[in-house]
Design a protein around this motif. Structure first.
Motif, PDB file in Angstrom:
ATOM      1  N   LYS A 150      28.978 -29.383 100.522  1.00 23.27           N
ATOM      2  CA  LYS A 150      27.708 -29.511 100.547  1.00 23.27           C
ATOM      3  C   LYS A 150      27.227 -28.606  99.425  1.00 23.27           C
ATOM      4  CE  LYS A 150      26.878 -30.442 105.365  1.00 23.27           C
ATOM      5  NZ  LYS A 150      26.210 -30.310 106.608  1.00 23.27           N
ATOM      6  N   ALA A 151      26.136 -28.975  98.595  1.00 20.36           N
ATOM      7  CA  ALA A 151      25.576 -28.124  97.656  1.00 20.36           C
ATOM      8  C   ALA A 151      25.196 -26.858  97.980  1.00 20.36           C
ATOM      9  CB  ALA A 151      24.510 -29.146  96.696  1.00 20.36           C
ATOM     10  N   ALA A 152      24.257 -26.827  99.283  1.00 24.14           N
ATOM     11  CA  ALA A 152      23.693 -25.665  99.745  1.00 24.14           C
ATOM     12  C   ALA A 152      24.517 -25.011 100.768  1.00 24.14           C
ATOM     13  CB  ALA A 152      22.084 -25.937 100.211  1.00 24.14           C
ATOM     14  N   GLY A 153      25.711 -25.389 100.970  1.00 15.96           N
ATOM     15  CA  GLY A 153      26.762 -24.995 101.799  1.00 15.96           C
ATOM     16  C   GLY A 153      26.735 -23.631 102.204  1.00 15.96           C
ATOM     17  N   PRO A 154      26.767 -22.941 101.119  1.00 17.70           N
ATOM     18  CA  PRO A 154      26.719 -21.376 101.667  1.00 17.70           C
ATOM     19  C   PRO A 154      25.592 -20.710 102.463  1.00 17.70           C
ATOM     20  CG  PRO A 154      27.771 -21.864  99.310  1.00 17.70           C
ATOM     21  CD  PRO A 154      27.135 -23.048  99.803  1.00 17.70           C
ATOM     22  N   VAL A 155      24.368 -21.177 101.610  1.00 16.71           N
ATOM     23  CA  VAL A 155      23.040 -21.265 102.151  1.00 16.71           C
ATOM     24  C   VAL A 155      22.992 -21.491 103.716  1.00 16.71           C
ATOM     25  CG1 VAL A 155      20.517 -21.426 102.342  1.00 16.71           C
ATOM     26  CG2 VAL A 155      21.946 -21.196 100.043  1.00 16.71           C
ATOM     27  N   TYR A 156      23.320 -22.750 104.066  1.00  9.32           N
ATOM     28  CA  TYR A 156      23.443 -23.165 105.437  1.00  9.32           C
ATOM     29  C   TYR A 156      24.348 -22.385 106.259  1.00  9.32           C
ATOM     30  CZ  TYR A 156      21.570 -27.620 103.901  1.00  9.32           C
ATOM     31  OH  TYR A 156      20.568 -28.667 103.689  1.00  9.32           O
ATOM     32  N   LEU A 157      25.579 -21.932 105.937  1.00  8.57           N
ATOM     33  CA  LEU A 157      26.393 -20.892 106.418  1.00  8.57           C
ATOM     34  C   LEU A 157      25.866 -19.749 107.019  1.00  8.57           C
ATOM     35  CD1 LEU A 157      29.841 -21.756 104.527  1.00  8.57           C
ATOM     36  CD2 LEU A 157      29.171 -22.467 106.957  1.00  8.57           C
ATOM     37  N   VAL A 158      25.194 -18.921 105.707  1.00  9.82           N
ATOM     38  CA  VAL A 158      24.368 -17.873 106.108  1.00  9.82           C
ATOM     39  C   VAL A 158      23.278 -17.969 107.364  1.00  9.82           C
ATOM     40  CG1 VAL A 158      22.886 -15.912 105.080  1.00  9.82           C
ATOM     41  CG2 VAL A 158      25.141 -16.862 103.966  1.00  9.82           C
ATOM     42  N   ALA A 159      22.471 -19.162 107.172  1.00  4.42           N
ATOM     43  CA  ALA A 159      21.464 -19.317 107.997  1.00  4.42           C
ATOM     44  C   ALA A 159      22.032 -19.750 109.516  1.00  4.42           C
ATOM     45  CB  ALA A 159      20.664 -20.461 107.552  1.00  4.42           C
ATOM     46  N   LEU A 160      22.915 -20.314 109.499  1.00  4.38           N
ATOM     47  CA  LEU A 160      23.532 -20.884 110.809  1.00  4.38           C
ATOM     48  C   LEU A 160      24.250 -19.420 111.404  1.00  4.38           C
ATOM     49  CD1 LEU A 160      24.960 -24.303 109.883  1.00  4.38           C
ATOM     50  CD2 LEU A 160      23.197 -23.672 111.605  1.00  4.38           C
ATOM     51  N   SER A 161      24.791 -18.737 110.517  1.00  3.90           N
ATOM     52  CA  SER A 161      25.544 -17.463 111.305  1.00  3.90           C
ATOM     53  C   SER A 161      24.605 -16.725 111.786  1.00  3.90           C
ATOM     54  CB  SER A 161      26.365 -16.938 110.238  1.00  3.90           C
ATOM     55  OG  SER A 161      27.331 -17.617 109.567  1.00  3.90           O
ATOM     56  N   LEU A 162      23.400 -16.519 110.892  1.00  2.00           N
ATOM     57  CA  LEU A 162      22.093 -15.689 111.479  1.00  2.00           C
ATOM     58  C   LEU A 162      21.559 -16.119 112.756  1.00  2.00           C
ATOM     59  CD1 LEU A 162      20.364 -13.297 110.942  1.00  2.00           C
ATOM     60  CD2 LEU A 162      18.829 -14.881 109.569  1.00  2.00           C
ATOM     61  N   MET A 163      21.662 -17.865 112.740  1.00  3.76           N
ATOM     62  CA  MET A 163      20.939 -18.067 114.174  1.00  3.76           C
ATOM     63  C   MET A 163      21.802 -17.929 115.208  1.00  3.76           C
ATOM     64  SD  MET A 163      19.312 -21.678 112.572  1.00  3.76           S
ATOM     65  CE  MET A 163      18.778 -22.126 114.164  1.00  3.76           C
ATOM     66  N   LEU A 164      23.206 -18.191 115.087  1.00  2.00           N
ATOM     67  CA  LEU A 164      23.968 -17.783 116.171  1.00  2.00           C
ATOM     68  C   LEU A 164      23.959 -16.382 116.529  1.00  2.00           C
ATOM     69  CD1 LEU A 164      26.557 -18.880 117.861  1.00  2.00           C
ATOM     70  CD2 LEU A 164      27.912 -18.209 116.001  1.00  2.00           C
ATOM     71  N   VAL A 165      23.823 -15.246 115.464  1.00  3.91           N
ATOM     72  CA  VAL A 165      23.787 -13.950 116.258  1.00  3.91           C
ATOM     73  C   VAL A 165      22.523 -13.728 116.735  1.00  3.91           C
ATOM     74  CG1 VAL A 165      23.403 -11.467 115.024  1.00  3.91           C
ATOM     75  CG2 VAL A 165      25.091 -13.157 114.279  1.00  3.91           C
ATOM     76  N   ILE A 166      21.199 -14.132 116.458  1.00  6.58           N
ATOM     77  CA  ILE A 166      20.306 -14.138 117.293  1.00  6.58           C
ATOM     78  C   ILE A 166      20.304 -14.845 118.721  1.00  6.58           C
ATOM     79  CG2 ILE A 166      17.718 -15.040 117.034  1.00  6.58           C
ATOM     80  CD1 ILE A 166      17.614 -14.574 114.055  1.00  6.58           C
ATOM     81  N   GLY A 167      21.004 -16.142 118.665  1.00 10.96           N
ATOM     82  CA  GLY A 167      21.043 -16.636 119.924  1.00 10.96           C
ATOM     83  C   GLY A 167      22.041 -15.844 120.595  1.00 10.96           C
ATOM     84  N   LEU A 168      23.037 -15.248 120.298  1.00 11.75           N
ATOM     85  CA  LEU A 168      23.921 -14.697 120.999  1.00 11.75           C
ATOM     86  C   LEU A 168      23.342 -13.327 121.745  1.00 11.75           C
ATOM     87  CD1 LEU A 168      27.284 -15.004 119.316  1.00 11.75           C
ATOM     88  CD2 LEU A 168      26.588 -15.937 121.569  1.00 11.75           C
ATOM     89  N   TRP A 169      22.406 -12.694 120.881  1.00 10.79           N
ATOM     90  CA  TRP A 169      21.587 -11.352 121.376  1.00 10.79           C
ATOM     91  C   TRP A 169      20.832 -11.753 122.306  1.00 10.79           C
ATOM     92  CZ3 TRP A 169      16.534 -10.724 121.416  1.00 10.79           C
ATOM     93  CH2 TRP A 169      16.060  -9.473 122.080  1.00 10.79           C
ATOM     94  N   ALA A 170      19.855 -13.043 122.134  1.00 15.19           N
ATOM     95  CA  ALA A 170      18.885 -13.649 123.192  1.00 15.19           C
ATOM     96  C   ALA A 170      19.749 -13.953 124.378  1.00 15.19           C
ATOM     97  CB  ALA A 170      18.304 -14.817 122.574  1.00 15.19           C
ATOM     98  N   VAL A 171      20.859 -14.506 124.508  1.00 18.89           N
ATOM     99  CA  VAL A 171      21.720 -14.855 125.728  1.00 18.89           C
ATOM    100  C   VAL A 171      21.971 -13.557 126.367  1.00 18.89           C
ATOM    101  CG1 VAL A 171      23.889 -15.726 126.476  1.00 18.89           C
ATOM    102  CG2 VAL A 171      22.650 -16.941 125.024  1.00 18.89           C
ATOM    103  N   GLY A 172      22.524 -12.489 125.768  1.00 16.10           N
ATOM    104  CA  GLY A 172      22.712 -11.287 126.383  1.00 16.10           C
ATOM    105  C   GLY A 172      21.629 -10.529 126.828  1.00 16.10           C
ATOM    106  N   ARG A 173      20.529 -10.734 126.131  1.00 16.15           N
ATOM    107  CA  ARG A 173      19.206  -9.909 126.609  1.00 16.15           C
ATOM    108  C   ARG A 173      18.570 -10.689 127.797  1.00 16.15           C
ATOM    109  NH1 ARG A 173      16.149  -6.075 128.362  1.00 16.15           N
ATOM    110  NH2 ARG A 173      14.155  -6.326 128.015  1.00 16.15           N
TER     111      ARG A 173
END
Length: 120
Positions: free
Chosen positions: A86-109
Motif C-alpha cells: 500500500k502506498a500509505a502502508g507505513p502511515v497505516y502501520l503507525v496509526a494502527l499500532s498507536l490505536m492498538l496501544v491505546i486500546g490495550l491501555w483502555a482494556v487494562g484500565r
C-alpha cells in the motif's frame, strides 16, 4: 472513569468520521464501513452507559476495538511484506499500532475499574 469516557467518545468520533469520509458516496460504504462503525457505536455506548453500569461496557467495546485493529494491522503488514504494498502502508502501520496501544491501555484500565467496582 472520566478519562476512559472521554477517550471512548474521542476514538469513536475519529473512527466514525474517518470511515464516513473514506466511503461517503461509494456503493461499498455499507459492507466496508460497518465493522468500524459498529466498534465506534460500541465505544460511544460504553461512554454513555458507564455512569449506570460501570466499566463493563468499556471492557467489551475496547476489547472489540483491539480485535479489529489487530486484524487490520496484520492485513496491512501482510500487504507491506508480501505485496502489493500500500502506498500509505507505513502511515497505516503507525496509526494502527498507536490505536492498538491505546486500546490495550483502555482494556487494562477498564479491567482495573471493573475489579474495583466489584463486577458491576
Amino acid at each position: 472513569m472520566k478519562a476512559l469516557n472521554a477517550l471512548a467518545y474521542g476514538v469513536a468520533f475519529l473512527i466514525a468520521a474517518g470511515e464516513i469520509a473514506r466511503f461517503w458516496g461509494s456503493e461499498r460504504f455499507v459492507p466496508m464501513a460497518l465493522d468500524e462503525l459498529a466498534v465506534a457505536g460500541a465505544l460511544a455506548w460504553a461512554g454513555w452507559r458507564s455512569a449506570r453500569d460501570g466499566a463493563l461496557w468499556h471492557l467489551a467495546s475496547w476489547g472489540a476495538l483491539c480485535g479489529l485493529v489487530l486484524v487490520l494491522l496484520v492485513e496491512t503488514l501482510d500487504h507491506q511484506m508480501h505485496g502489493p504494498a500500500k502506498a500509505a502502508g507505513p502511515v497505516y502501520l503507525v496509526a494502527l499500532s498507536l490505536m492498538l496501544v491505546i486500546g490495550l491501555w483502555a482494556v487494562g484500565r477498564a479491567l482495573r475499574l471493573v475489579r474495583h467496582e466489584g463486577g458491576r
